[in-house]
Design an enzyme around this catalytic site. Structure first.
Site, PDB file in Angstrom:
ATOM      1  N   HIS A  90       0.837  -1.205   0.000  1.00 35.74           N
ATOM      2  CA  HIS A  90       0.000   0.000   0.000  1.00 35.74           C
ATOM      3  C   HIS A  90       0.869   1.251   0.000  1.00 35.74           C
ATOM      4  O   HIS A  90       1.990   1.253   0.530  1.00 35.74           O
ATOM      5  CB  HIS A  90      -0.973   0.018   1.175  1.00 35.74           C
ATOM      6  CG  HIS A  90      -0.349   0.110   2.536  1.00 35.74           C
ATOM      7  ND1 HIS A  90      -0.120   1.307   3.193  1.00 35.74           N
ATOM      8  CD2 HIS A  90       0.091  -0.850   3.395  1.00 35.74           C
ATOM      9  CE1 HIS A  90       0.405   1.077   4.386  1.00 35.74           C
ATOM     10  NE2 HIS A  90       0.566  -0.224   4.533  1.00 35.74           N
ATOM     11  N   ASP A  92      -0.634   4.402   0.900  1.00 37.60           N
ATOM     12  CA  ASP A  92      -1.144   5.389   1.850  1.00 37.60           C
ATOM     13  C   ASP A  92      -0.358   5.291   3.150  1.00 37.60           C
ATOM     14  O   ASP A  92       0.255   4.259   3.451  1.00 37.60           O
ATOM     15  CB  ASP A  92      -2.638   5.181   2.104  1.00 37.60           C
ATOM     16  CG  ASP A  92      -2.948   3.821   2.724  1.00 37.60           C
ATOM     17  OD1 ASP A  92      -2.557   2.807   2.114  1.00 37.60           O
ATOM     18  OD2 ASP A  92      -3.570   3.766   3.807  1.00 37.60           O
ATOM     19  N   GLU A 155      -5.070   1.213   3.217  1.00 36.60           N
ATOM     20  CA  GLU A 155      -4.774   0.151   4.170  1.00 36.60           C
ATOM     21  C   GLU A 155      -4.849   0.645   5.610  1.00 36.60           C
ATOM     22  O   GLU A 155      -5.234  -0.113   6.509  1.00 36.60           O
ATOM     23  CB  GLU A 155      -3.370  -0.416   3.889  1.00 36.60           C
ATOM     24  CG  GLU A 155      -3.071  -1.736   4.602  1.00 36.60           C
ATOM     25  CD  GLU A 155      -2.549  -1.565   6.012  1.00 36.60           C
ATOM     26  OE1 GLU A 155      -2.570  -2.563   6.764  1.00 36.60           O
ATOM     27  OE2 GLU A 155      -2.134  -0.435   6.377  1.00 36.60           O
ATOM     28  N   GLU A 156      -4.502   1.911   5.826  1.00 40.84           N
ATOM     29  CA  GLU A 156      -4.454   2.439   7.182  1.00 40.84           C
ATOM     30  C   GLU A 156      -5.826   2.796   7.734  1.00 40.84           C
ATOM     31  O   GLU A 156      -5.945   3.228   8.889  1.00 40.84           O
ATOM     32  CB  GLU A 156      -3.549   3.672   7.244  1.00 40.84           C
ATOM     33  CG  GLU A 156      -2.102   3.426   6.823  1.00 40.84           C
ATOM     34  CD  GLU A 156      -1.340   2.519   7.784  1.00 40.84           C
ATOM     35  OE1 GLU A 156      -1.964   2.002   8.735  1.00 40.84           O
ATOM     36  OE2 GLU A 156      -0.139   2.329   7.592  1.00 40.84           O
TER      37      GLU A 156
END
Length: 471
Positions: A90, A92, A155-156
């Site tokens: 990811h 982000d 993802e976060e």
């Protein structure tokens, strides 16, 4: 049989790798719904980072696809192959937070590390996987299956990106995510949020005007602030005494126009390991709960300051459950908000093993309300526990390669963190944090050790080559 010196191939590309990684780290790819548009559904930052990595892939001649500016993939291998292997990363990142010694979105390269938000989670490891792709492609190595290096942008938070990917693309046969630690992660605990929402009221001698701690549910709050009206001299002197009795935190207090402003500094860490941090918010509530607040302000401070404080396993809520294989439940009070005359909000993030359910966790939180007429609710983004047997050829192969390249012990393990590996029935997490390296994920001054990233390129190149050629 193909024999490749993977370390030599990595050595040839180190300079180029650092240049590309620094470029990606410069993108402030934090989700920002306030700036979301049809073309940038999670805000401009995540889209810009996805555009950047896909542009690099086009530059290097890879097949690429952008799916709704949420997720994209880079593909190598025979296009007519029926199935494919997935490497899930990811672009982000978490908000930078306060206290950085350098610009969090300008990579600083020292003799042994690269410092920036995302260096270890997950732009550094993702770029290591990308350079593993470059080695395989530039050496024109034979692959039986297609391989996709998939980059998400959420993802976060809510995994909006990968949810969309699996809606429109066929599932991979198996794969791994370079978003955790070595030797391997073949088990991940369940992940659920429990939320408390209510009106923010006061009717005591003191008024809680505002209380704020935490940036994300999966981060231990490193700072907490509160504004109090009607505070006494006792509160001021008591605060100094409180800080002296709790040396793991620090803080400050100021007064202006009849209001008292309090700040506590804790230790911000990844929410999957709350026991390694110091929750600034519950400390501040623990201090304030002793005073004459009323309404839901009193309930809010007491709930945070007593059953929620100094307990990362849910023992005070009666949910401190441990499984022989997956380990213990963990609890992080990630977001704490109170605004007088408006709303209050508490968000708990639980990482739980098999053997306990979100409903049982919810019931435990309800047991300590002490008359507070509010019901904790199960929030979004719930994930069940995930486990791949150590006997699976995928796990065995990755562990063998790790041991061959490093000489370090190789064993399976379970974590509380959630990675994209769990999205595949035969999915694991594999690196890029080594056992002897500092873990700075989600922390200020985040960094990755350069040698760890270089070693990961070599490990990933061999790993992708071998697992893609399984019979």
């Amino acid at each position: 049989m193909v024999t490749i010196n993977w370390q030599n191939e990595t050595e040839k590309r180190k300079t180029e790798f650092i240049e590309d990684l620094s470029t990606l780290l410069a993108v402030e790819s934090v989700r920002d719904d306030s700036q979301a548009t049809d073309q940038a559904p999670l805000g401009p930052g995540p889209k810009a980072a996805l555009d950047k990595i896909l542009a690099m892939a086009k530059r290097d001649g890879f097949r690429v696809k952008n799916i709704d500016n949420l997720v994209g993939y880079i593909e190598i291998g025979p296009q007519d192959a029926q199935d494919y292997v997935a490497i899930l990363s990811h672009v982000d990142v978490m908000p930078a937070g306060e206290g950085w010694q350098t610009d969090p979105f300008k990579a600083v390269v020292t003799d042994d590390k690269i410092i920036a938000r995302g260096a270890s989670d997950d732009k550094g490891p993702g770029m290591a996987a990308y350079y593993a792709f470059k080695i395989l492609a530039e050496l024109d190595l034979p692959l039986k299956r297609r391989v996709r290096l998939i980059f998400g942008t959420d993802e976060e938070n809510d995994w909006t990106c990968m949810n969309r990917y699996f809606e429109v693309e066929p599932a991979p046969a198996y794969g791994f995510s370079p978003d955790a630690e070595y030797p391997i992660i073949n088990g991940e605990k369940g992940n659920v949020q429990i939320e408390i929402k209510d009106q923010a009221t006061n009717d005591g001698t003191l008024t809680l005007d505002n209380f704020e701690a935490g940036l994300r549910t999966n981060m231990v709050p490193g700072k907490a602030r509160a504004t109090v009206t009607g505070g006494t001299k006792d509160l001021v002197s008591d605060f100094e005494t409180y800080l002296s009795h709790h040396p793991v935190i620090s803080g400050s207090l100021s007064q202006e126009d009849g209001k008292i402003y309090l700040l506590i500094n804790g230790r911000q860490v990844h929410g999957a390991m709350p026991e390694t941090g110091e929750n600034a918010g519950t400390y501040l509530a623990h201090f304030l709960q002793q005073y004459d607040f009323g309404g839901t302000a009193k309930a809010f401070l007491t709930y945070l300051g007593t059953p929620s404080h100094d307990d990362t396993i849910g023992e005070k809520f009666g949910i401190n459950y441990t499984d022989d294989v997956m380990g213990a439940l963990s609890m992080n009070v990630g977001i704490q908000r109170f605004k007088a005359g408006d709303t209050l909000y508490i968000n708990y993030n639980f990482r739980y093993p098999k053997g306990i359910t979100p409903e049982e966790i919810q019931k435990g939180l309800s047991s300590q309300r002490n008359g507070w007429a509010v019901t904790p609710q199960i929030g979004g983004h719930a994930q069940v526990p995930h486990y791949v047997s150590p006997n699976d050829p995928l796990v065995a192969t990755l562990l063998r390669i790790y041991h061959e390249q490093t000489g370090l012990p190789a064993h399976d393990q379970v974590i509380g963190g959630g990675t994209y590996g769990r999205l595949m029935a035969r999915g694991v997490a594999f690196g890029a944090l080594f056992p002897d390296s500092p873990d700075t994920m989600h922390q200020v001054n985040e960094f990755a050790m350069l040698d760890d990233l270089y070693r990961s390129i070599s490990i990933y190149a061999q790993a992708i080559f071998e697992i893609t050629n399984f019979d």
